[in-house]
Design a protein around this motif. Structure first.
Motif, PDB file in Angstrom:
ATOM      1  N   GLU A  27      29.179  -1.321  -5.584  1.00 26.68           N
ATOM      2  CA  GLU A  27      28.794  -1.086  -4.191  1.00 26.68           C
ATOM      3  C   GLU A  27      28.208  -2.340  -3.554  1.00 26.68           C
ATOM      4  N   THR A  28      27.319  -3.012  -4.268  1.00 33.25           N
ATOM      5  CA  THR A  28      26.691  -4.214  -3.693  1.00 33.25           C
ATOM      6  C   THR A  28      27.708  -5.349  -3.545  1.00 33.25           C
ATOM      7  N   ALA A  29      28.720  -5.379  -4.431  1.00 36.07           N
ATOM      8  CA  ALA A  29      29.737  -6.439  -4.351  1.00 36.07           C
ATOM      9  C   ALA A  29      30.560  -6.356  -3.074  1.00 36.07           C
ATOM     10  N   LEU A  30      30.612  -5.177  -2.457  1.00 30.74           N
ATOM     11  CA  LEU A  30      31.414  -5.001  -1.244  1.00 30.74           C
ATOM     12  C   LEU A  30      30.913  -5.841  -0.070  1.00 30.74           C
ATOM     13  N   VAL A  31      29.644  -6.235  -0.089  1.00 30.33           N
ATOM     14  CA  VAL A  31      29.101  -6.988   1.048  1.00 30.33           C
ATOM     15  C   VAL A  31      29.391  -8.484   0.940  1.00 30.33           C
ATOM     16  N   LYS A  32      29.792  -8.953  -0.250  1.00 28.35           N
ATOM     17  CA  LYS A  32      29.920 -10.398  -0.445  1.00 28.35           C
ATOM     18  C   LYS A  32      30.999 -11.022   0.445  1.00 28.35           C
ATOM     19  N   GLY A  33      32.165 -10.415   0.489  1.00 27.06           N
ATOM     20  CA  GLY A  33      33.267 -10.972   1.274  1.00 27.06           C
ATOM     21  C   GLY A  33      32.957 -11.115   2.755  1.00 27.06           C
ATOM     22  N   PRO A  34      32.510 -10.044   3.419  1.00 26.00           N
ATOM     23  CA  PRO A  34      32.220 -10.149   4.856  1.00 26.00           C
ATOM     24  C   PRO A  34      31.155 -11.190   5.188  1.00 26.00           C
ATOM     25  N   TYR A  35      30.083 -11.255   4.379  1.00 24.98           N
ATOM     26  CA  TYR A  35      29.009 -12.194   4.701  1.00 24.98           C
ATOM     27  C   TYR A  35      29.386 -13.626   4.335  1.00 24.98           C
ATOM     28  N   LEU A  36      30.207 -13.818   3.307  1.00 29.06           N
ATOM     29  CA  LEU A  36      30.707 -15.164   2.993  1.00 29.06           C
ATOM     30  C   LEU A  36      31.571 -15.679   4.142  1.00 29.06           C
ATOM     31  N   MET A  37      32.483 -14.847   4.634  1.00 22.12           N
ATOM     32  CA  MET A  37      33.355 -15.246   5.735  1.00 22.12           C
ATOM     33  C   MET A  37      32.539 -15.570   6.982  1.00 22.12           C
ATOM     34  N   LEU A  38      31.554 -14.723   7.280  1.00 26.96           N
ATOM     35  CA  LEU A  38      30.722 -14.964   8.458  1.00 26.96           C
ATOM     36  C   LEU A  38      29.947 -16.267   8.315  1.00 26.96           C
ATOM     37  N   GLY A  39      29.425 -16.536   7.121  1.00 28.76           N
ATOM     38  CA  GLY A  39      28.677 -17.768   6.895  1.00 28.76           C
ATOM     39  C   GLY A  39      29.533 -19.004   7.140  1.00 28.76           C
ATOM     40  N   LEU A  40      30.786 -18.963   6.698  1.00 32.03           N
ATOM     41  CA  LEU A  40      31.693 -20.088   6.899  1.00 32.03           C
ATOM     42  C   LEU A  40      32.002 -20.295   8.386  1.00 32.03           C
ATOM     43  N   ILE A  41      32.188 -19.200   9.109  1.00 35.50           N
ATOM     44  CA  ILE A  41      32.447 -19.301  10.556  1.00 35.50           C
ATOM     45  C   ILE A  41      31.251 -19.912  11.268  1.00 35.50           C
ATOM     46  N   ILE A  42      30.046 -19.487  10.889  1.00 36.09           N
ATOM     47  CA  ILE A  42      28.827 -20.005  11.527  1.00 36.09           C
ATOM     48  C   ILE A  42      28.670 -21.502  11.247  1.00 36.09           C
ATOM     49  N   LEU A  43      29.013 -21.938  10.048  1.00 37.28           N
ATOM     50  CA  LEU A  43      28.978 -23.374   9.743  1.00 37.28           C
ATOM     51  C   LEU A  43      29.926 -24.144  10.656  1.00 37.28           C
ATOM     52  N   PHE A  44      31.096 -23.589  10.897  1.00 37.29           N
ATOM     53  CA  PHE A  44      32.067 -24.233  11.780  1.00 37.29           C
ATOM     54  C   PHE A  44      31.516 -24.334  13.205  1.00 37.29           C
ATOM     55  N   VAL A  45      30.855 -23.263  13.673  1.00 45.44           N
ATOM     56  CA  VAL A  45      30.257 -23.282  15.012  1.00 45.44           C
ATOM     57  C   VAL A  45      29.158 -24.340  15.088  1.00 45.44           C
ATOM     58  N   ALA A  46      28.376 -24.475  14.014  1.00 46.32           N
ATOM     59  CA  ALA A  46      27.321 -25.507  13.985  1.00 46.32           C
ATOM     60  C   ALA A  46      27.922 -26.897  14.130  1.00 46.32           C
ATOM     61  N   ILE A  47      29.066 -27.123  13.493  1.00 50.20           N
ATOM     62  CA  ILE A  47      29.750 -28.413  13.605  1.00 50.20           C
ATOM     63  C   ILE A  47      30.209 -28.653  15.044  1.00 50.20           C
ATOM     64  N   LEU A  48      30.722 -27.601  15.699  1.00 56.11           N
ATOM     65  CA  LEU A  48      31.135 -27.732  17.102  1.00 56.11           C
ATOM     66  C   LEU A  48      29.965 -28.154  17.983  1.00 56.11           C
ATOM     67  N   PHE A  49      28.812 -27.514  17.773  1.00 51.02           N
ATOM     68  CA  PHE A  49      27.629 -27.866  18.563  1.00 51.02           C
ATOM     69  C   PHE A  49      27.190 -29.305  18.274  1.00 51.02           C
ATOM     70  N   ALA A  50      27.291 -29.722  17.009  1.00 47.94           N
ATOM     71  CA  ALA A  50      26.833 -31.067  16.632  1.00 47.94           C
ATOM     72  C   ALA A  50      27.674 -32.156  17.287  1.00 47.94           C
ATOM     73  N   PHE A  51      28.973 -31.895  17.483  1.00 49.73           N
ATOM     74  CA  PHE A  51      29.864 -32.920  18.019  1.00 49.73           C
ATOM     75  C   PHE A  51      30.171 -32.741  19.503  1.00 49.73           C
ATOM     76  N   SER A  52      29.609 -31.719  20.127  1.00 52.73           N
ATOM     77  CA  SER A  52      29.800 -31.512  21.575  1.00 52.73           C
ATOM     78  C   SER A  52      28.583 -32.066  22.310  1.00 52.73           C
ATOM     79  N   LYS A  53      28.829 -32.875  23.305  1.00 53.70           N
ATOM     80  CA  LYS A  53      27.727 -33.456  24.076  1.00 53.70           C
ATOM     81  C   LYS A  53      27.334 -32.484  25.185  1.00 53.70           C
ATOM     82  N   LEU A  54      26.453 -31.546  24.810  1.00 56.67           N
ATOM     83  CA  LEU A  54      26.035 -30.514  25.761  1.00 56.67           C
ATOM     84  C   LEU A  54      24.867 -31.003  26.606  1.00 56.67           C
ATOM     85  N   PRO A  55      24.737 -30.495  27.817  1.00 53.48           N
ATOM     86  CA  PRO A  55      23.632 -30.911  28.684  1.00 53.48           C
ATOM     87  C   PRO A  55      22.302 -30.405  28.168  1.00 53.48           C
ATOM     88  N   GLU A  56      21.270 -31.223  28.290  1.00 54.40           N
ATOM     89  CA  GLU A  56      19.923 -30.801  27.927  1.00 54.40           C
ATOM     90  C   GLU A  56      19.166 -30.490  29.202  1.00 54.40           C
TER      91      GLU A  56
END
Length: 419
Positions: free
Chosen positions: A184-213
């Motif tokens: 039962e506990t193993a069922l949560v690993k896949g969804p949260y691993l995938m979400l973690g990888l997506i969030i890392l990708f979004v962090a990279i987008l923010f790091a390389f985008s010159k957003l207004p301060e």
């Protein structure tokens, strides 16, 4: 070509979707872990406590990060913590430890605290101050979209089979029970691993985008936390947000539990009502954003809070499927409350905005405390209907907030500017 301001709005709106996704996986997680670990209502409510305790503990440090590094760097820090918390679900599942799950949720929520402390005020100060509330409600609409998607997707991925009941678990041998909990506990690993990888990708987008301060008006003196509290709308917003978030978290997180306890409904069927609640929440945000073009935000908030309180009375004293339909309707009415309380609380603050944002985010700790109180009522009385006196009191407080701040006005357009 997309302007810096437009790119900033698009990327920040994505954050509203992602933290909405994680928050609306919590009801699935609560039901799943409650079954896997044979938890009481109170023990299951510790999922919400782990999530929202972070808002209380990290909100002021998050505000300090905003002041020192600005909104965009703060967002990147928040995203990295968010991803780390997602990855910690893997060892939590491997060790079959409920405490480890709570720890992973706490780390994840530390990231969410920083994100919300940055993103909510950031979206209000980019653009016309007169439309700040409408703009925040629109951004929060994507939080509502996540509320629709998360229960159905999470139910499919995490609640793949109906969990065993307490009697069935008691009948298993110790080895079989351990194997069941591991599966039962193993069922949560896949969804949260995938979400973690997506969030890392979004962090990279923010790091390389010159957003207004965002910079305050030249010559403006930065205002600290105590100075921000002197504003009536800030102090009122802290109280209202504490009670509102507590109500929202309980209504959403325990909707599946309500369906099981009050209506004896199986999780595979109930997840569609959770999805309907998310859809109602999403539609409420978009419809609320539209109505705010014609109705003052405080007036709309008063109307929604009054109707939500009335429906909550029906949930308390009613019976049958109609009470579940009422809960779904309540989620529609809750939709505009958080962003409207937040925007009214930040109206007219100028250099006090970052400090006030931290304090209002800090009040989200209501999501940790009020579900515990409501769950204790259920455990003590054996009647989950009576626990909804807690959301009822919360909606009355939101109504009083809206009425008390009906005269709050925005600053002129040149008091804040984007560089």
């Amino acid at each position: 070509m997309i302007k810096k301001e437009q790119l900033a709005i698009i990327l920040v709106i994505s954050l509203f979707f992602f933290w909405g996704l994680i928050h609306n996986l919590d009801p699935i997680l609560i039901k799943h872990l409650r079954s896997a670990f044979s938890l009481t209502h109170f023990q299951a409510s510790l999922v919400d406590s782990a999530v929202f305790a972070a808002y209380f503990l990290l909100a002021i440090p998050a505000g300090m990060i905003m002041k020192k590094y600005g909104y965009t760097k703060g967002i990147i820090i928040g995203l990295l913590l968010f991803a780390t918390g997602c990855f910690l679900f893997i060892p939590a599942a491997n060790t079959m430890s409920y405490t480890f799950f709570l720890g992973a949720l706490f780390v994840l929520s530390c990231g969410l605290t920083i994100l919300e402390t940055a993103a909510n005020p950031y979206i209000t100060v980019i653009g016309d101050p007169a439309k700040a509330t409408q703009r925040l409600n629109f951004a929060q609409s994507f939080n509502g979209l996540a509320a629709f998607i998360a229960p159905i997707a999470g139910g499919y991925l995490i609640l793949a089979e109906e969990p065993k009941g307490a009697d069935e678990l008691a009948a298993l041998s110790e080895e079989a029970r351990a194997a069941y909990i591991q599966a039962e506990t193993a069922l949560v690993k896949g969804p949260y691993l995938m979400l973690g990888l997506i969030i890392l990708f979004v962090a990279i987008l923010f790091a390389f985008s010159k957003l207004p301060e965002v910079k305050e008006k030249e010559g403006a003196k930065e205002v600290g936390f105590w100075g921000a509290l002197k504003h009536k709308n800030v102090s009122w917003a802290i109280v209202a947000q504490f009670f509102y978030v507590g109500a929202q978290v309980y209504v959403f997180s325990f909707l599946l539990v309500f369906a099981a306890d009050a209506l004896n409904m199986q999780g595979q069927e109930a997840k569609y009502y959770a999805g309907a609640a998310g859809l109602a929440f999403m539609l409420g945000r978009f419809i609320g954003s539209f109505f705010m073009q014609y109705i003052a935000p405080y007036k709309l908030l008063m109307i929604y809070a009054t109707l939500a309180a009335a429906l909550t009375v029906f949930v308390i004293y009613g019976t049958g499927m109609a009470t579940l339909y009422a809960l779904v309707a309540i989620t529609f009415l809750m939709s505009i409350m958080f962003p409207t309380i937040f925007a009214i609380g930040l109206t007219g603050l100028g250099p006090a905005t970052k400090s006030a944002s931290s304090l209002i985010i800090m009040s989200i700790v209501g999501g940790a405390l009020l579900p515990m109180v409501a769950s204790k009522i259920t455990d003590y009385t054996g009647n989950i209907h009576l626990s909804y006196f807690v959301p009822l009191a919360s909606f009355i407080i939101v109504l009083l907030f809206a009425f008390s701040n009906r005269k709050v006005k925005a600053l002129p357009a040149d008091d804040d500017r984007v560089n």
